[in-house]
Design an enzyme around this catalytic site. Structure first.
Site, PDB file in Angstrom:
ATOM      1  N   SER A 130      38.131  40.337  39.686  1.00 48.50           N
ATOM      2  CA  SER A 130      37.796  41.375  40.251  1.00 48.50           C
ATOM      3  C   SER A 130      37.297  42.668  39.807  1.00 48.50           C
ATOM      4  O   SER A 130      37.049  42.372  38.448  1.00 48.50           O
ATOM      5  CB  SER A 130      39.210  41.642  40.384  1.00 48.50           C
ATOM      6  OG  SER A 130      39.760  43.061  40.319  1.00 48.50           O
ATOM      7  N   LYS A 184      44.669  37.064  44.239  1.00 43.51           N
ATOM      8  CA  LYS A 184      43.607  37.472  44.097  1.00 43.51           C
ATOM      9  C   LYS A 184      43.575  38.230  45.522  1.00 43.51           C
ATOM     10  O   LYS A 184      43.647  40.165  45.367  1.00 43.51           O
ATOM     11  CB  LYS A 184      42.136  37.045  43.953  1.00 43.51           C
ATOM     12  CG  LYS A 184      40.723  37.837  44.622  1.00 43.51           C
ATOM     13  CD  LYS A 184      40.294  39.410  43.486  1.00 43.51           C
ATOM     14  CE  LYS A 184      39.570  40.174  43.928  1.00 43.51           C
ATOM     15  NZ  LYS A 184      39.200  41.137  44.594  1.00 43.51           N
ATOM     16  N   HIS A 187      46.250  40.770  45.138  1.00 42.90           N
ATOM     17  CA  HIS A 187      45.476  41.654  44.142  1.00 42.90           C
ATOM     18  C   HIS A 187      44.941  42.537  45.148  1.00 42.90           C
ATOM     19  O   HIS A 187      45.345  43.968  44.385  1.00 42.90           O
ATOM     20  CB  HIS A 187      44.647  40.903  43.230  1.00 42.90           C
ATOM     21  CG  HIS A 187      43.967  42.423  42.129  1.00 42.90           C
ATOM     22  ND1 HIS A 187      42.969  42.874  43.212  1.00 42.90           N
ATOM     23  CD2 HIS A 187      43.826  42.831  41.233  1.00 42.90           C
ATOM     24  CE1 HIS A 187      42.153  43.807  42.491  1.00 42.90           C
ATOM     25  NE2 HIS A 187      42.650  44.470  41.474  1.00 42.90           N
ATOM     26  N   ASN A 188      44.579  42.630  46.386  1.00 42.23           N
ATOM     27  CA  ASN A 188      43.682  43.497  46.684  1.00 42.23           C
ATOM     28  C   ASN A 188      44.477  44.212  47.908  1.00 42.23           C
ATOM     29  O   ASN A 188      44.572  45.193  48.122  1.00 42.23           O
ATOM     30  CB  ASN A 188      43.110  42.061  47.682  1.00 42.23           C
ATOM     31  CG  ASN A 188      41.542  42.548  47.089  1.00 42.23           C
ATOM     32  OD1 ASN A 188      41.342  42.161  45.882  1.00 42.23           O
ATOM     33  ND2 ASN A 188      40.378  41.930  47.561  1.00 42.23           N
ATOM     34  N   GLU A 191      46.296  46.136  45.759  1.00 42.53           N
ATOM     35  CA  GLU A 191      45.328  47.658  45.060  1.00 42.53           C
ATOM     36  C   GLU A 191      45.030  48.370  46.488  1.00 42.53           C
ATOM     37  O   GLU A 191      44.637  49.993  47.304  1.00 42.53           O
ATOM     38  CB  GLU A 191      43.655  47.133  45.872  1.00 42.53           C
ATOM     39  CG  GLU A 191      42.637  47.396  45.509  1.00 42.53           C
ATOM     40  CD  GLU A 191      41.027  46.900  45.579  1.00 42.53           C
ATOM     41  OE1 GLU A 191      40.777  46.455  45.201  1.00 42.53           O
ATOM     42  OE2 GLU A 191      39.905  47.078  46.305  1.00 42.53           O
TER      43      GLU A 191
HETATM   44  C1  6PG Z   1      37.677  43.650  43.439  1.00 47.69           C
HETATM   45  C2  6PG Z   1      38.009  44.323  44.823  1.00 47.69           C
HETATM   46  C3  6PG Z   1      37.042  43.402  45.461  1.00 47.69           C
HETATM   47  C4  6PG Z   1      37.160  44.344  47.163  1.00 47.69           C
HETATM   48  C5  6PG Z   1      36.909  45.382  47.722  1.00 47.69           C
HETATM   49  C6  6PG Z   1      36.258  46.350  48.732  1.00 47.69           C
HETATM   50  O1  6PG Z   1      39.238  43.710  43.257  1.00 47.69           O
HETATM   51  O2  6PG Z   1      37.009  44.041  42.901  1.00 47.69           O
HETATM   52  O3  6PG Z   1      39.662  44.315  45.748  1.00 47.69           O
HETATM   53  O4  6PG Z   1      37.272  42.100  45.783  1.00 47.69           O
HETATM   54  O5  6PG Z   1      36.242  43.246  48.108  1.00 47.69           O
HETATM   55  O6  6PG Z   1      37.402  46.562  46.974  1.00 47.69           O
HETATM   56  O7  6PG Z   1      37.634  45.605  49.438  1.00 47.69           O
HETATM   57  P1  6PG Z   1      38.023  46.571  51.584  1.00 47.69           P
HETATM   58  O8  6PG Z   1      36.815  46.987  51.587  1.00 47.69           O
HETATM   59  O9  6PG Z   1      38.704  45.335  51.847  1.00 47.69           O
HETATM   60  O10 6PG Z   1      38.379  47.594  50.755  1.00 47.69           O
END
Ligand code: 6PG
Length: 473
Positions: A130, A184, A187-188, A191
């Site tokens: 990430s 991960k 994590h997303n 996010e």
């Molecule tokens: C990271 C992000 C990355 C992710 C983008 C786009 O941890 O660097 O999570 O892996 O791919 O942020 O995600 P979306 O297109 O689903 O918003």
């Protein structure tokens, strides 16, 4: 000459940045890309680091350039492309050569690839990386999954290239198989939720308080000095302050409100449902992205019903209320994410290192924040306690939940869509309910399906008096 310490396949933005980062840390890197023309372009951008990088258009030459036992990172689009690449690569490799999938893989696929590799006696790692392009180049957060020995073999490289928090590298072994990619994925999901909470508060400032983008940006900048300090608040301040060079307008005002998504947030929600875990703030965030994409429907809705006056009186709600609401929302959304990790850890027998997960997210990744350090401390004290119940966060929630309630009530009364904020509040209200209304569900289930229920005053499985009556007709 077979002297590269590691190979990287895939020179898209993330792969290219990762290769430069590895070279920058003193390792020799061999690189390969399916479209060969990209290789010299990449080497041109490498500057002095090109001395430590060799490019190979032929896969066999690429493999031959790496010292045995080989370690090869795949940074290619997740899904079928990874399997196709592994299929091409395997016949060229020795049994103890290791493939490391560093893309955003579905953890089920990493589980499958890890078990296929194990059957073949070949080492395999699935690592979650990430931090976007900047992270990949200067220090990402890395979540490893696979066998411990496979991790140990490359951990000196992964910890060297990772971000560091107070001298501790943000690269950690999470567990076997797909554990790294599962962490991960969560994590997303977090996010998505963190971003949605911020977006909702921005919406209240814009449509409720009538603040322009620059003014909203200034608020985020100020909040970034306090408990909300985080990369996402920091960039929210920056994007809100930016001006479109073409029109001179705030960039935020010319961006269409239709959010994209590659699916990792959705995966988090799907996995939480499969595990019977509740992540309502993440669900709300994914749902909000889905609704944002239905612009035509929203336009029709706005035209049919009218948007209404969404202004909120300054006396009704303050910026401080919004800040504290965001603090509460953030704590509750992370509490859900860590709860899901704990559930998965049990279900998949991963023994996930809960405090280490919070630690690995303190720097390098998209959700990095000061609060994650406090979460790491709380999880060190009690790894399986819900974060909302940890003494430090209990005190913070005592101080902020009233503001979250006030923001939710004012925003809802004025007609603002605030699904994540309200989901956080409802999660809190459920979490603090010693007696919910689920007794009604149990009674209904027993009535129509004889599913039985537990009693508050006796052990065992029971049925209500209605069964005989209504089945007898
Ligand atoms: C990271 C992000 C990355 C992710 C983008 C786009 O941890 O660097 O999570 O892996 O791919 O942020 O995600 P979306 O297109 O689903 O918003």
């Amino acid at each position: 000459m077979a002297n590269a310490d590691i190979g990287v396949i895939g020179l898209g933005t993330m792969g290219a940045m990762l290769a430069l980062n590895i070279a920058d840390n003193g390792f020799r890197v061999a690189v390969h890309n399916r479209t060969a023309a990209r290789i010299p372009q990449f080497l041109d951008t490498a500057g002095p680091l090109a001395d430590r990088i060799t490019g190979h258009a032929e896969l066999a030459e690429f493999v031959a350039a790496i010292a045995s036992p080989r370690n090869i990172i795949l940074m290619v689009p997740a899904g079928a492309v990874v399997d196709a690449q592994i299929e091409k690569l395997r016949p060229l490799l020795d049994a103890d050569d290791m493939i490391i999938d560093a893309g955003n893989a579905d953890f089920h696929e990493s589980e499958r690839r890890a078990s296929e590799a194990e059957k073949a006696g070949a080492p395999f790692l699935g690592i979650g990386v990430s931090g976007g392009a900047e992270g990949a180049r200067f220090g990402p957060s890395i979540m490893g999954g696979g066998s411990r020995t496979a991790w140990d073999r490359v951990s000196h490289i992964l910890t060297a290239i990772a971000a560091s928090f107070g001298g501790t590298p943000c690269a950690t072994y999470m567990g076997t198989g797909g554990a790294g990619h599962f962490v991960k994925t969560v994590h997303n999901g977090i996010e998505y939720a963190d971003m949605q909470l911020i977006a909702e508060v921005y919406g209240v400032m814009r449509d409720g308080f009538g603040k322009d983008a620059a003014a909203c940006g200034a608020v985020f900048d100020r909040w970034n000095e306090g408990l909300l300090q985080s990369y996402l608040i920091e960039i929210s301040g920056k994007v809100a302050a930016a001006t479109d060079p073409e029109t001179g307008k705030p960039v935020l005002d010319i961006i269409l409100d239709r959010a994209g998504q590659k699916g990792t947030g959705r995966w988090t929600v799907i996995e939480s449902q499969m595990l019977g875990s509740a992540v309502p703030v993440i669900e709300a965030a994914v749902g909000a992205r889905n609704m944002s994409a239905r612009r035509d429907l929203r336009l029709a809705g706005a035209e049919t019903f009218g948007a209404g006056d969404r202004r909120i009186a300054a006396e009704a709600l303050s910026l401080e209320d919004l800040e504290r609401a965001l603090i509460a929302g953030k704590i509750l959304c992370y509490a859900q994410g860590f709860d899901l990790l704990l559930k998965a850890s049990d279900e998949y027998a991963w023994d996930l290192p809960m405090p280490e997960i919070a630690k690995v997210w303190r720097a390098g990744c998209i959700i990095r924040s000061t609060m994650l350090d406090d979460m790491a401390e709380a999880l060190t004290d009690a790894p399986s306690r819900n974060l909302a119940l940890a003494p430090y966060f209990k005190t913070l929630l005592d101080d902020s939940i009233g503001a979250l309630r006030k923001v939710a009530v004012c925003a809802l009364a004025a007609g603002h869509p605030v699904p994540a904020l309200t989901a956080a509040l409802t999660y809190f209200d459920t979490l603090t309910s010693a007696r919910t209304s689920a007794n009604m569900l149990q009674a209904q289930r027993d009535y129509f399906g004889a599913h039985g229920f537990e009693r508050v005053d006796q052990d065992g499985d029971h049925h209500g008096p209605w069964l005989d009556q209504h089945l007898d007709g």
